[in-house]
Design a protein around this motif. Structure first.
Motif, PDB file in Angstrom:
ATOM      1  N   LEU A  23       0.847  -1.209   0.000  1.00  0.00           N
ATOM      2  CA  LEU A  23       0.000   0.000   0.000  1.00  0.00           C
ATOM      3  C   LEU A  23       0.878   1.254   0.000  1.00  0.00           C
ATOM      4  CD1 LEU A  23      -2.819   1.216   0.024  1.00  0.00           C
ATOM      5  CD2 LEU A  23      -2.708   1.272   2.502  1.00  0.00           C
ATOM      6  N   THR A  24       1.989   1.204   0.750  1.00  0.00           N
ATOM      7  CA  THR A  24       2.921   2.338   0.745  1.00  0.00           C
ATOM      8  C   THR A  24       3.404   2.607  -0.679  1.00  0.00           C
ATOM      9  OG1 THR A  24       3.659   1.858   2.993  1.00  0.00           O
ATOM     10  CG2 THR A  24       5.146   3.157   1.632  1.00  0.00           C
ATOM     11  N   ILE A  25       3.768   1.531  -1.382  1.00  0.00           N
ATOM     12  CA  ILE A  25       4.268   1.687  -2.753  1.00  0.00           C
ATOM     13  C   ILE A  25       3.173   2.238  -3.666  1.00  0.00           C
ATOM     14  CG2 ILE A  25       5.073   0.405  -4.782  1.00  0.00           C
ATOM     15  CD1 ILE A  25       6.515  -1.492  -2.824  1.00  0.00           C
ATOM     16  N   ARG A  26       1.954   1.687  -3.531  1.00  0.00           N
ATOM     17  CA  ARG A  26       0.855   2.125  -4.399  1.00  0.00           C
ATOM     18  C   ARG A  26       0.526   3.589  -4.159  1.00  0.00           C
ATOM     19  NH1 ARG A  26      -3.498  -1.894  -3.002  1.00  0.00           N
ATOM     20  NH2 ARG A  26      -4.797  -0.101  -3.391  1.00  0.00           N
ATOM     21  N   LEU A  27       0.411   3.946  -2.871  1.00  0.00           N
ATOM     22  CA  LEU A  27       0.101   5.347  -2.532  1.00  0.00           C
ATOM     23  C   LEU A  27       1.187   6.280  -3.056  1.00  0.00           C
ATOM     24  CD1 LEU A  27      -1.187   5.300   1.167  1.00  0.00           C
ATOM     25  CD2 LEU A  27      -2.456   6.030  -0.843  1.00  0.00           C
ATOM     26  N   SER A  28       2.461   5.899  -2.814  1.00  0.00           N
ATOM     27  CA  SER A  28       3.567   6.765  -3.189  1.00  0.00           C
ATOM     28  C   SER A  28       3.651   6.918  -4.705  1.00  0.00           C
ATOM     29  CB  SER A  28       4.887   6.220  -2.654  1.00  0.00           C
ATOM     30  OG  SER A  28       4.795   5.989  -1.281  1.00  0.00           O
ATOM     31  N   ALA A  29       3.563   5.788  -5.425  1.00  0.00           N
ATOM     32  CA  ALA A  29       3.698   5.848  -6.880  1.00  0.00           C
ATOM     33  C   ALA A  29       2.571   6.682  -7.484  1.00  0.00           C
ATOM     34  CB  ALA A  29       3.701   4.431  -7.460  1.00  0.00           C
ATOM     35  N   SER A  30       1.325   6.484  -6.999  1.00  0.00           N
ATOM     36  CA  SER A  30       0.200   7.267  -7.536  1.00  0.00           C
ATOM     37  C   SER A  30       0.396   8.742  -7.234  1.00  0.00           C
ATOM     38  CB  SER A  30      -1.118   6.810  -6.920  1.00  0.00           C
ATOM     39  OG  SER A  30      -1.197   5.424  -6.887  1.00  0.00           O
ATOM     40  N   ALA A  31       0.818   9.036  -5.994  1.00  0.00           N
ATOM     41  CA  ALA A  31       0.998  10.439  -5.618  1.00  0.00           C
ATOM     42  C   ALA A  31       2.124  11.071  -6.420  1.00  0.00           C
ATOM     43  CB  ALA A  31       1.278  10.552  -4.119  1.00  0.00           C
ATOM     44  N   MET A  32       3.163  10.291  -6.745  1.00  0.00           N
ATOM     45  CA  MET A  32       4.261  10.826  -7.554  1.00  0.00           C
ATOM     46  C   MET A  32       3.759  11.227  -8.934  1.00  0.00           C
ATOM     47  SD  MET A  32       7.353   8.188  -6.679  1.00  0.00           S
ATOM     48  CE  MET A  32       7.807   7.901  -4.978  1.00  0.00           C
ATOM     49  N   ALA A  33       2.977  10.320  -9.580  1.00  0.00           N
ATOM     50  CA  ALA A  33       2.478  10.598 -10.931  1.00  0.00           C
ATOM     51  C   ALA A  33       1.531  11.794 -10.911  1.00  0.00           C
ATOM     52  CB  ALA A  33       1.785   9.357 -11.483  1.00  0.00           C
ATOM     53  N   LEU A  34       0.542  11.749 -10.009  1.00  0.00           N
ATOM     54  CA  LEU A  34      -0.445  12.835  -9.953  1.00  0.00           C
ATOM     55  C   LEU A  34       0.209  14.146  -9.526  1.00  0.00           C
ATOM     56  CD1 LEU A  34      -3.390  10.908  -8.259  1.00  0.00           C
ATOM     57  CD2 LEU A  34      -3.228  11.622 -10.643  1.00  0.00           C
ATOM     58  N   GLY A  35       1.113  14.050  -8.546  1.00  0.00           N
ATOM     59  CA  GLY A  35       1.773  15.245  -8.028  1.00  0.00           C
ATOM     60  C   GLY A  35       2.624  15.919  -9.086  1.00  0.00           C
ATOM     61  N   LEU A  36       3.276  15.109  -9.938  1.00  0.00           N
ATOM     62  CA  LEU A  36       4.111  15.694 -10.994  1.00  0.00           C
ATOM     63  C   LEU A  36       3.240  16.448 -12.003  1.00  0.00           C
ATOM     64  CD1 LEU A  36       6.917  16.061 -12.145  1.00  0.00           C
ATOM     65  CD2 LEU A  36       6.608  13.967 -13.468  1.00  0.00           C
ATOM     66  N   CYS A  37       2.088  15.849 -12.368  1.00  0.00           N
ATOM     67  CA  CYS A  37       1.166  16.532 -13.292  1.00  0.00           C
ATOM     68  C   CYS A  37       0.726  17.868 -12.693  1.00  0.00           C
ATOM     69  CB  CYS A  37      -0.073  15.679 -13.555  1.00  0.00           C
ATOM     70  SG  CYS A  37       0.309  14.137 -14.375  1.00  0.00           S
ATOM     71  N   LEU A  38       0.336  17.818 -11.412  1.00  0.00           N
ATOM     72  CA  LEU A  38      -0.097  19.031 -10.724  1.00  0.00           C
ATOM     73  C   LEU A  38       1.029  20.060 -10.710  1.00  0.00           C
ATOM     74  CD1 LEU A  38      -2.357  20.331  -9.019  1.00  0.00           C
ATOM     75  CD2 LEU A  38      -1.342  19.278  -7.008  1.00  0.00           C
ATOM     76  N   ALA A  39       2.258  19.570 -10.472  1.00  0.00           N
ATOM     77  CA  ALA A  39       3.410  20.471 -10.379  1.00  0.00           C
ATOM     78  C   ALA A  39       3.674  21.151 -11.714  1.00  0.00           C
ATOM     79  CB  ALA A  39       4.637  19.684  -9.926  1.00  0.00           C
ATOM     80  N   VAL A  40       3.576  20.372 -12.816  1.00  0.00           N
ATOM     81  CA  VAL A  40       3.827  20.948 -14.142  1.00  0.00           C
ATOM     82  C   VAL A  40       2.782  22.021 -14.450  1.00  0.00           C
ATOM     83  CG1 VAL A  40       3.788  20.426 -16.606  1.00  0.00           C
ATOM     84  CG2 VAL A  40       5.039  18.944 -15.048  1.00  0.00           C
ATOM     85  N   LEU A  41       1.502  21.711 -14.146  1.00  0.00           N
ATOM     86  CA  LEU A  41       0.430  22.686 -14.361  1.00  0.00           C
ATOM     87  C   LEU A  41       0.693  23.967 -13.574  1.00  0.00           C
ATOM     88  CD1 LEU A  41      -2.870  20.605 -14.336  1.00  0.00           C
ATOM     89  CD2 LEU A  41      -1.867  21.881 -16.235  1.00  0.00           C
ATOM     90  N   CYS A  42       1.043  23.786 -12.287  1.00  0.00           N
ATOM     91  CA  CYS A  42       1.268  24.945 -11.426  1.00  0.00           C
ATOM     92  C   CYS A  42       2.483  25.741 -11.884  1.00  0.00           C
ATOM     93  CB  CYS A  42       1.461  24.512  -9.980  1.00  0.00           C
ATOM     94  SG  CYS A  42      -0.057  23.970  -9.214  1.00  0.00           S
ATOM     95  N   ALA A  43       3.545  25.029 -12.272  1.00  0.00           N
ATOM     96  CA  ALA A  43       4.757  25.717 -12.709  1.00  0.00           C
ATOM     97  C   ALA A  43       4.465  26.534 -13.966  1.00  0.00           C
ATOM     98  CB  ALA A  43       5.865  24.697 -12.977  1.00  0.00           C
ATOM     99  N   TYR A  44       3.682  25.952 -14.879  1.00  0.00           N
ATOM    100  CA  TYR A  44       3.308  26.671 -16.098  1.00  0.00           C
ATOM    101  C   TYR A  44       2.456  27.878 -15.744  1.00  0.00           C
ATOM    102  CZ  TYR A  44       1.540  27.552 -20.786  1.00  0.00           C
ATOM    103  OH  TYR A  44       1.229  28.144 -21.980  1.00  0.00           O
ATOM    104  N   GLY A  45       1.482  27.647 -14.856  1.00  0.00           N
ATOM    105  CA  GLY A  45       0.598  28.742 -14.446  1.00  0.00           C
ATOM    106  C   GLY A  45       1.370  29.868 -13.790  1.00  0.00           C
ATOM    107  N   LYS A  46       2.371  29.503 -12.990  1.00  0.00           N
ATOM    108  CA  LYS A  46       3.099  30.546 -12.254  1.00  0.00           C
ATOM    109  C   LYS A  46       4.081  31.293 -13.153  1.00  0.00           C
ATOM    110  CE  LYS A  46       5.329  31.501  -7.877  1.00  0.00           C
ATOM    111  NZ  LYS A  46       5.960  30.996  -6.673  1.00  0.00           N
ATOM    112  N   SER A  47       4.607  30.616 -14.197  1.00  0.00           N
ATOM    113  CA  SER A  47       5.603  31.317 -15.006  1.00  0.00           C
ATOM    114  C   SER A  47       5.000  31.939 -16.258  1.00  0.00           C
ATOM    115  CB  SER A  47       6.738  30.362 -15.391  1.00  0.00           C
ATOM    116  OG  SER A  47       6.209  29.191 -15.970  1.00  0.00           O
ATOM    117  N   ALA A  48       3.839  31.439 -16.724  1.00  0.00           N
ATOM    118  CA  ALA A  48       3.311  31.963 -17.983  1.00  0.00           C
ATOM    119  C   ALA A  48       1.835  32.355 -17.907  1.00  0.00           C
ATOM    120  CB  ALA A  48       3.513  30.927 -19.089  1.00  0.00           C
ATOM    121  N   GLY A  49       1.171  32.083 -16.792  1.00  0.00           N
ATOM    122  CA  GLY A  49      -0.259  32.347 -16.707  1.00  0.00           C
ATOM    123  C   GLY A  49      -0.576  33.810 -16.450  1.00  0.00           C
TER     124      GLY A  49
END
Lengths: 225, 266
Positions: A23-49
């Motif tokens: 469960l630790t692995i599943r939670l971490s891996a999912s959060a890594m994938a989702l978190g990276l998507c969120l991070a890219v969106l936020c980084a784009y929003g903060k630098s170009a939005g």
């Protein structure tokens, strides 16, 4: 102290520990994938939005980076039901981990974006690339490549801090370890083995993240074409 | 000849660790150490009303804390509290961070495998309670309900055994989290001591919290490490005297509002 170690109790319960580790692995891996998507969106929003988006993203990042992870988990699990949103422990844990990682990782990704020479973007524009194409091919891909080691460290840190979600009854490795040590009273033995499992998972994640790096950035590198 | 020499060397080598490890005389007992250093370290759990709480000034208070204070005073030594969560009550003792744990540890045979009990200093009941709107009258009604319990407590040892198959048991690390889960509706009912249940019900009158089922009644007492017979015997002597002179009953009454039932000894 005359403490007699009894590891056979731990091996009896090893399958349960592995269930928790899974469960630790599943939670971490999912959060890594989702978190990276969120991070890219936020980084784009903060630098170009537009300005309101920048404010919104900055507010989110500052809020998350300046409050304890434990409190964030409690809010997702204990406070959201007040407004009628009842999440299971695992969903609340995943959401809290994603939101937490998103804030830290977006600052890392933004650093990578700012390291892209401006002339490169202008050149792409001159060649007639669309806005989204520029972001995808000229900005985000090299940016993530530049900051990949920092991102990988943040991912490992997230996996280790997932141990905190046992407080909201998610049954990951730490929760299982706590339960087993409290019923068998073999706390040293169980915590030793749990430590070993966390170390093994961290090394495995590191190896996995490295192979992702080689597969994505070293082989099919679109920018060099 | 050669074989005999080898054997002799082996025997000598084997004897070395035994000589190093064996105490030269009787080792200093924990009681000796307490009396010599004039300080006793008592592990307490201040997140478990009414046995251990923090008062308005942030100082430890509660029935077990009062017992520890009186005990140290009568022993004539300084008292050092080691504050632990409920999951840390036994590990902190085993790790040597405390000399004795006084934290409403109910007597179970499983725990006695890890630590040694002194005689009981109080009694408690584990009950299942929840809001009026949740219908639970018999254990069978627990099927399909989410029951919150706290790790390393008597309820963890008893509720999973009495709950019928189909009950969803949800574990939390601290009693505070278990209470919060009930109040926020993350669980339907919770199991904890009747005293804690009363505190929760009194503090949240709008939730209409009531007792649903009685799980078990148990005695709780101080625990020491295996082998600490001298310390255990001193504590038992203290418990005997203070059961006779009414001190234990007065402390129990002050914090729980109930009369102390007769305490059996072993």
């Amino acid at each position: 102290m005359n403490y007699v170690f009894q590891f056979n109790v731990v091996w009896d319960h090893f399958p349960e520990l592995l269930t928790g580790a899974l469960l630790t692995i599943r939670l971490s891996a999912s959060a890594m994938a989702l978190g990276l998507c969120l991070a890219v969106l936020c980084a784009y929003g903060k630098s170009a939005g537009p300005q309101p988006v920048r404010w919104l993203v900055s507010g989110y990042i500052e809020l998350i980076r300046n409050t304890p992870f434990l409190v964030q988990i409690f809010i997702f699990y204990f406070s959201l039901p007040v407004i009628g949103l009842r999440l299971t422990a695992n969903t609340a844990a995943l959401l809290a981990m994603t939101v937490n990682l998103g804030a830290y990782a977006s600052e890392i990704v933004r650093a990578g974006i700012e390291a892209i020479p401006h002339g490169q973007v202008e050149a792409a524009r001159a060649l007639g690339l669309k806005r989204l194409q520029i972001f995808r091919k000229i900005i985000i891909f090299p940016a993530v490549q530049t900051v990949y080691p920092a991102l990988a460290s943040q991912f490992i840190l997230l996996m280790l801090s997932s141990s905190v979600v046992s407080t909201i009854s998610a049954v990951e490795l730490t929760a299982i370890t706590n339960s087993l040590q409290s019923t068998t009273f073999r706390s040293f033995e169980f915590y030793f083995v749990a430590t070993g499992l966390y170390l093994a998972m961290a090394l495995a994640f590191r190896a996995g993240l490295s192979s992702i790096y080689w597969a994505v950035f070293r082989r099919g590198r679109p920018a060099s074409r | 000849m050669k074989v005999g020499l080898r054997l002799a060397v082996l025997a000598m080598l084997a004897a070395v660790p035994a000589m190093v490890l064996a105490p030269s005389a009787r080792a200093e007992s924990t009681l000796d150490k307490i009396l010599k250093e004039k300080k006793i370290r008592v592990a307490i759990d201040v997140g478990n009303p009414p046995f251990g709480v923090l008062d308005k000034d942030g100082q430890p208070d509660g029935s077990d804390v009062a017992v520890a204070r009186q005990m140290a005073k009568d022993m004539g030594v300084e008292l050092e509290f080691v504050q632990v969560p409920s999951t840390g009550r036994i590990p902190s003792l085993l790790a040597g961070r405390a000399d004795v744990t006084i934290a409403s540890i109910s007597v179970t045979t499983d725990r006695a495998k890890a630590v040694m009990y002194c005689n009981p200093n109080g009694a408690l009941s584990i009950v299942i309670f929840g809001p009026q709107s949740v219908a639970v009258k018999t254990p069978a009604d627990l099927v399909g309900k989410r029951v919150g319990i706290t790790r390393a407590t008597l309820e963890e040892a008893t509720v999973p055994k009495m709950a019928p198959q189909g009950t969803e048991i949800v574990w939390f690390d601290e009693i505070g989290a278990t209470i919060q889960a009930l109040l926020s509706g993350q669980v339907d009912v919770v199991a904890m001591t009747s005293f804690a249940g009363k505190t929760v019900a009194d503090g949240n009158p709008d939730k209409k919290i009531e007792t649903k089922l009685n799980v078990t009644t148990a005695y709780y007492g101080p625990i020491v490490r295996h082998d600490d017979f001298e310390l255990r015997q001193w504590i038992n002597t203290w418990l005997f005297i203070n059961a006779q002179n009414g001190t234990l009953a007065a402390i129990y009454k002050k914090y729980t509002g109930l009369d102390l039932p007769p305490l059996p000894v072993f």
